[in-house]
Motif scaffolding. Sequence first.
Motif, PDB file in Angstrom:
ATOM      1  N   ARG A 161      37.314  51.103 -85.476  1.00 52.14           N
ATOM      2  CA  ARG A 161      36.938  51.172 -86.896  1.00 52.14           C
ATOM      3  C   ARG A 161      37.777  50.215 -87.741  1.00 52.14           C
ATOM      4  N   ALA A 162      39.033  50.023 -87.368  1.00 52.96           N
ATOM      5  CA  ALA A 162      39.851  49.031 -88.084  1.00 52.96           C
ATOM      6  C   ALA A 162      39.287  47.626 -87.876  1.00 52.96           C
ATOM      7  N   PHE A 163      38.881  47.328 -86.651  1.00 48.69           N
ATOM      8  CA  PHE A 163      38.315  45.994 -86.386  1.00 48.69           C
ATOM      9  C   PHE A 163      37.053  45.773 -87.221  1.00 48.69           C
ATOM     10  N   MET A 164      36.242  46.815 -87.334  1.00 50.29           N
ATOM     11  CA  MET A 164      35.011  46.697 -88.135  1.00 50.29           C
ATOM     12  C   MET A 164      35.360  46.379 -89.585  1.00 50.29           C
ATOM     13  N   LYS A 165      36.397  47.061 -90.073  1.00 49.52           N
ATOM     14  CA  LYS A 165      36.806  46.880 -91.457  1.00 49.52           C
ATOM     15  C   LYS A 165      37.351  45.465 -91.681  1.00 49.52           C
ATOM     16  N   TRP A 166      38.076  44.958 -90.710  1.00 51.07           N
ATOM     17  CA  TRP A 166      38.687  43.632 -90.865  1.00 51.07           C
ATOM     18  C   TRP A 166      37.647  42.517 -90.877  1.00 51.07           C
ATOM     19  N   GLY A 167      36.498  42.768 -90.246  1.00 50.47           N
ATOM     20  CA  GLY A 167      35.417  41.791 -90.339  1.00 50.47           C
ATOM     21  C   GLY A 167      35.064  41.121 -89.016  1.00 50.47           C
ATOM     22  N   ASP A 168      33.779  40.769 -88.912  1.00 46.37           N
ATOM     23  CA  ASP A 168      33.242  40.190 -87.680  1.00 46.37           C
ATOM     24  C   ASP A 168      33.821  38.814 -87.372  1.00 46.37           C
ATOM     25  N   GLU A 169      34.336  38.140 -88.415  1.00 50.80           N
ATOM     26  CA  GLU A 169      34.781  36.767 -88.162  1.00 50.80           C
ATOM     27  C   GLU A 169      35.924  36.711 -87.145  1.00 50.80           C
ATOM     28  N   HIS A 170      36.700  37.790 -87.026  1.00 53.66           N
ATOM     29  CA  HIS A 170      37.852  37.746 -86.112  1.00 53.66           C
ATOM     30  C   HIS A 170      37.430  37.724 -84.643  1.00 53.66           C
ATOM     31  N   PRO A 171      36.615  38.664 -84.189  1.00 54.95           N
ATOM     32  CA  PRO A 171      36.148  38.507 -82.802  1.00 54.95           C
ATOM     33  C   PRO A 171      35.263  37.274 -82.611  1.00 54.95           C
ATOM     34  N   GLN A 172      34.520  36.915 -83.655  1.00 58.12           N
ATOM     35  CA  GLN A 172      33.586  35.784 -83.503  1.00 58.12           C
ATOM     36  C   GLN A 172      34.294  34.457 -83.265  1.00 58.12           C
ATOM     37  N   LYS A 173      35.571  34.386 -83.629  1.00 55.28           N
ATOM     38  CA  LYS A 173      36.329  33.159 -83.397  1.00 55.28           C
ATOM     39  C   LYS A 173      36.647  32.937 -81.928  1.00 55.28           C
ATOM     40  N   HIS A 174      36.449  33.963 -81.097  1.00 52.36           N
ATOM     41  CA  HIS A 174      36.957  33.883 -79.725  1.00 52.36           C
ATOM     42  C   HIS A 174      35.866  34.040 -78.679  1.00 52.36           C
ATOM     43  N   ASP A 175      36.144  33.432 -77.535  1.00 52.58           N
ATOM     44  CA  ASP A 175      35.223  33.532 -76.402  1.00 52.58           C
ATOM     45  C   ASP A 175      35.536  34.830 -75.647  1.00 52.58           C
ATOM     46  N   LEU A 176      34.659  35.797 -75.791  1.00 51.80           N
ATOM     47  CA  LEU A 176      34.875  37.092 -75.134  1.00 51.80           C
ATOM     48  C   LEU A 176      33.928  37.270 -73.946  1.00 51.80           C
ATOM     49  N   SER A 177      33.436  36.164 -73.427  1.00 52.93           N
ATOM     50  CA  SER A 177      32.382  36.267 -72.416  1.00 52.93           C
ATOM     51  C   SER A 177      32.871  36.764 -71.063  1.00 52.93           C
ATOM     52  N   LYS A 178      34.200  36.787 -70.845  1.00 51.38           N
ATOM     53  CA  LYS A 178      34.695  37.311 -69.566  1.00 51.38           C
ATOM     54  C   LYS A 178      34.636  38.839 -69.522  1.00 51.38           C
ATOM     55  N   LEU A 179      34.598  39.473 -70.685  1.00 49.11           N
ATOM     56  CA  LEU A 179      34.556  40.942 -70.709  1.00 49.11           C
ATOM     57  C   LEU A 179      33.319  41.437 -69.979  1.00 49.11           C
ATOM     58  N   ARG A 180      33.501  42.468 -69.128  1.00 55.21           N
ATOM     59  CA  ARG A 180      32.338  43.033 -68.451  1.00 55.21           C
ATOM     60  C   ARG A 180      32.230  44.545 -68.623  1.00 55.21           C
ATOM     61  N   LEU A 181      33.317  45.160 -69.124  1.00 61.24           N
ATOM     62  CA  LEU A 181      33.295  46.617 -69.288  1.00 61.24           C
ATOM     63  C   LEU A 181      34.231  47.004 -70.422  1.00 61.24           C
ATOM     64  N   LEU A 182      33.772  47.932 -71.284  1.00 61.13           N
ATOM     65  CA  LEU A 182      34.584  48.403 -72.410  1.00 61.13           C
ATOM     66  C   LEU A 182      34.780  49.906 -72.293  1.00 61.13           C
ATOM     67  N   GLY A 183      35.917  50.377 -72.825  1.00 58.75           N
ATOM     68  CA  GLY A 183      36.148  51.818 -72.811  1.00 58.75           C
ATOM     69  C   GLY A 183      36.728  52.297 -74.122  1.00 58.75           C
ATOM     70  N   THR A 184      36.578  53.599 -74.386  1.00 53.94           N
ATOM     71  CA  THR A 184      37.233  54.219 -75.539  1.00 53.94           C
ATOM     72  C   THR A 184      37.794  55.577 -75.131  1.00 53.94           C
ATOM     73  N   VAL A 185      38.794  56.008 -75.868  1.00 56.89           N
ATOM     74  CA  VAL A 185      39.442  57.291 -75.601  1.00 56.89           C
ATOM     75  C   VAL A 185      40.183  57.768 -76.840  1.00 56.89           C
ATOM     76  N   GLY A 186      40.332  59.076 -76.965  1.00 54.77           N
ATOM     77  CA  GLY A 186      41.254  59.641 -77.942  1.00 54.77           C
ATOM     78  C   GLY A 186      40.618  60.506 -78.997  1.00 54.77           C
TER      79      GLY A 186
END
Length: 650
Positions: free
Chosen positions: A366-391
């Motif tokens: 939720r913090a990342f969402m608030k900070w804005g899409d431009e931050h992840p969009q600056k980076h090549d995240l294509s190696k990611l193949r699996l995501l997880g969440t907890v807590g």
Amino acid sequence: MSDQIDNVLHENRSFPPSAEFQQNAHISSREQYQRMYRESVEHPEVFWDRVARDLPWIEPYEQVLDWSDAPRARWFTGGKLNASAVCLDQHVANGKGDKVAIRWEGEPGDRRDLTYRELLTEVSRFANVLKARGVRKGDRVAIYLPMIPELAMAVLACARIGAIHSVVFGGFSARALRDRIEDGQCTAVITADGGWRRGKVLPLKREVDEALEHCPDVHTSLVIARTENDVAWQNPRDVWYHEAVREVADTCEPEPMDSEDLLFLLYTSGSTGKPKGIMHSTAGYMVGTYLTTRFVFDLQPDDVYWCTADVGWITGHSYIVYGPLANGVTQVMYEGAPNAPAEDRFWDICERHGVTVFYTAPTAIRAFMKWGDEHPQKHDLSKLRLLGTVGEPINPEAWMWYRRMIGGERCPIVDTWWQTETGGIMLTPLPGVTATKPGSACMPFFGVDAAILDSAGKELGADQGGLLAIRKPWPSMLRGIWGDEQRFRDTYWSKWPDRMMYFPGDGARRDPDGYFWILGRVDDVINVSGHRLSTMEVESALVSHPKVVEAAVVGRPDDLTGEAIVAFVIPAGGVTENQSVTNELMEHVATEIGKLARPAEIRLTDALPKTRSGKIMRRLLRDIAAGRERDQDLTTIENPAILDQLRGNA
Ligand code: WTA
């Protein structure tokens, strides 16, 4: 009184794994999952025996499970093994010594890579330093460190010599540290001069010094030089690690530990003010974390795995130290904050290290969402193949954002439900099998016999909210609360007095497809006019509105309706005296869920009171909502300045 929790948020989207992901996955078909699951609950001895054979035993066990002294479980009785040897020695012996175990990055940008062989040597030296200071098998050692490689080494060094570690998160105060040292009767502490957090030094040793003024039984405070800030010194108690390590040998035989010997204590909060020292033992914990890491994260030989938790919490114990290392994976470890030096730090790390499996918390998302899409969009995240969440429960909007913005709509998301007490993941999708639904922790893991019951122990039907129960013992389950057997029995094993079943304290429902939906802690359930509502559902509705950044919902006593809903909301664009926004949000909740869920009051705020681990302090909010002033333990609050604004005194 019924235990049914009204459950009104419906989520119908479903995302099956891609054919490509499925093809390469460890578990790749529903039939395979069902066959293995059935065996794991009907014949747990057979199932867990097969898993446990993967571990390097020093002496074999006689019996897989002894439940005759319930709720004290004994798993793999009579066996001997050492957790650090499971994590290190076996890989070196199997020719994987040159594989990188930890790719560490400090907040200032400094780096250190450790292969399995190097890590084994470092852990052995660390173990020898502890021995030289008189630490023995069974002693309790408090560890209070930043996220530096020495934290993993310290944990494994304790395990190597059979000392019981008690890691205390570096964000806790001297007072909280002292309470934990005293409760666990620790005789040694491992700390650092400081750690880096958002460009500043966290002066850890200063906190330790203050705590130790009251802990005369601590004979050694071993200090790692990290930030090189000035520190006070007390001889002979205080010892620089880099000096002590020069005097010791590079090898150290792992202590043969009985399966049921304690591996660690980890303190967690309960419904009272006093934290509980949750006890975990050696073999069951190792078998559980080994298998969950392997299957839930679907580890493959070339994966670069990153869990962003702190080793100070259970997630870091199980899914940074023990589980990943037992599997011989290469993992990233990062010291600092996600927004240092900028809001794209995590994505920068993912790109540079080629992270393939990424595990984080909903509050971070939720913090990342608030900070804005431009931050992840600056980076090549294509190696990611699996995501997880907890807590905590993840709201579907955050889940969808995570899937789209971080996962590129190709990565399965594993929403993993578990607790400090369970030691390992209990409810989760299996990424090669499960068609995931946003907000659902999906299915029980192998060996987990989960059900939704009412308070009389009756199993509830589809879509009926109730209490989550675990009906059978599992290997990584807690073995007790340190020094408080009665509290252990009362808290976890007395909900359904005539049956020995574990009560986690969470509400949940199962949908008609058998998926579990966690509704939050049962103490966070609100009863409005006889309707019980999960605070999480109302929050989810609120944050689905574009004008809301984050929301926390609590109940307050109401003469008419029993309880009324109060929502604390962080509005996008900041707080203004804007009645139309609050009206709009009330209507929004009414439309999303129903009029019964419409908040009686919405308070706009700039921030929510959170613990340093990022959990919203709901008990505090309940008091504020009800206008109660009560002495509360505020030592764990991250942002105390917010209290005045919440109370309306700002
Ligand atoms: C909550 C963290 C919903 C839950 C591993 C549990 C979750 C408590 C999830 C344990 C999830 C954890 N969905 N709720 N995926 N994971 N929780 O001991 O209320 O810090 O009882 O362990 O967090 O928190 P703990």
